[in-house]
Motif scaffolding. Structure first.
Motif, short mmCIF file in Angstrom:
data_model
loop_
_atom_site.label_atom_id
_atom_site.label_comp_id
_atom_site.label_asym_id
_atom_site.label_seq_id
_atom_site.Cartn_x
_atom_site.Cartn_y
_atom_site.Cartn_z
N ASP A 31 0.83 -1.21 0.00
CA ASP A 31 0.00 0.00 0.00
C ASP A 31 0.86 1.26 0.00
O ASP A 31 0.52 2.26 -0.64
CB ASP A 31 -0.99 0.01 1.17
N THR A 35 0.83 4.09 -2.93
CA THR A 35 0.63 5.51 -2.64
C THR A 35 1.75 6.35 -3.22
O THR A 35 1.52 7.37 -3.86
CB THR A 35 0.53 5.73 -1.11
N LYS A 41 -3.17 -0.72 -5.83
CA LYS A 41 -2.50 -1.98 -5.51
C LYS A 41 -2.72 -3.03 -6.58
O LYS A 41 -1.85 -3.86 -6.85
CB LYS A 41 -3.00 -2.49 -4.16
#
Length: 206
Positions: A31, A35, A41
């Motif tokens: 994750d 980001t 994902k």
């Protein structure tokens, strides 16, 4: 704006390289990579198949980068070692990735081991063809070339694997000051090793 798959892959790769270098395989999080890459994902699993495969892909690419950018020139070995030293100073993430691989990836060969072995074999063969340990029988020369190659790799890499120890042992105030000293020493040591390779090899009878 149309979706750019290659740009997404590039962003994922760059974010993953930074995440793995800092946190290793176990500590990295998909994750966080997503980001940082401004991707989802699902794209990571689609393009790379999961965290372990992504780590392997990053490491392979980094090794290929240094292989393409630099090589041991058997006829100018000390100069080549200096150039490789400088490359690692600019790209310390590769050393960190290799350390994480040793700590976390386990002893089982990965899918890229065959290619990595072949690349190292070629470099060792280049040293042998350039005359390394030419006083030894052919088979022993190959082993001497391999030993020299690994010794040179360790001579360079250890400075970046343990930077604080390097600074303290050399009693310098900064790591950069220690590296300036170490670069000169590493080059001179490589020059000496190139002329004595095989001198202590068991097959030489010493």
């Amino acid at each position: 704006m149309p979706y750019d798959a290659e740009d997404t892959r590039r962003r994922i790769f760059e974010a993953a390289a930074a995440e793995f270098a800092e946190r290793g395989l176990a500590g990295a999080r998909v994750d966080r990579i997503a980001t940082a890459a401004r991707a989802n994902k699902q794209a990571i699993y689609l393009y790379y198949g999961g965290k372990e495969k992504l780590f392997a892909a990053v490491l392979r690419a980094k090794l290929e980068e240094v292989r393409v950018s630099l090589s041991f020139d058997p006829d100018a070995l000390a100069e080549s070692v200096g150039q490789i030293f400088d490359w690692y100073r600019e790209h310390p993430e590769l050393i960190r990735l290799l350390l994480w691989e040793a700590l976390e990836a386990g002893a089982e060969p990965d899918g890229g081991e065959r290619e990595r072995r072949a690349a190292f074999r070629d470099k060792a063969d280049d040293l042998v063809e350039a005359g390394v340990a030419d006083h030894l029988p052919e088979g022993a020369r190959v082993r001497a070339g391999q030993d020299l190659l690994f010794t040179l790799m360790g001579l360079i890499a250890w400075n970046f694997a343990v930077p604080e120890m390097c600074r303290m042992v050399l009693d310098e105030d900064t790591h950069q000051a220690a590296l300036v000293r170490r670069r000169e020493t590493v080059i001179e040591t490589a020059r000496t090793l190139a002329t004595t390779a095989g001198a202590f090899h068991p097959a030489s009878g010493s």
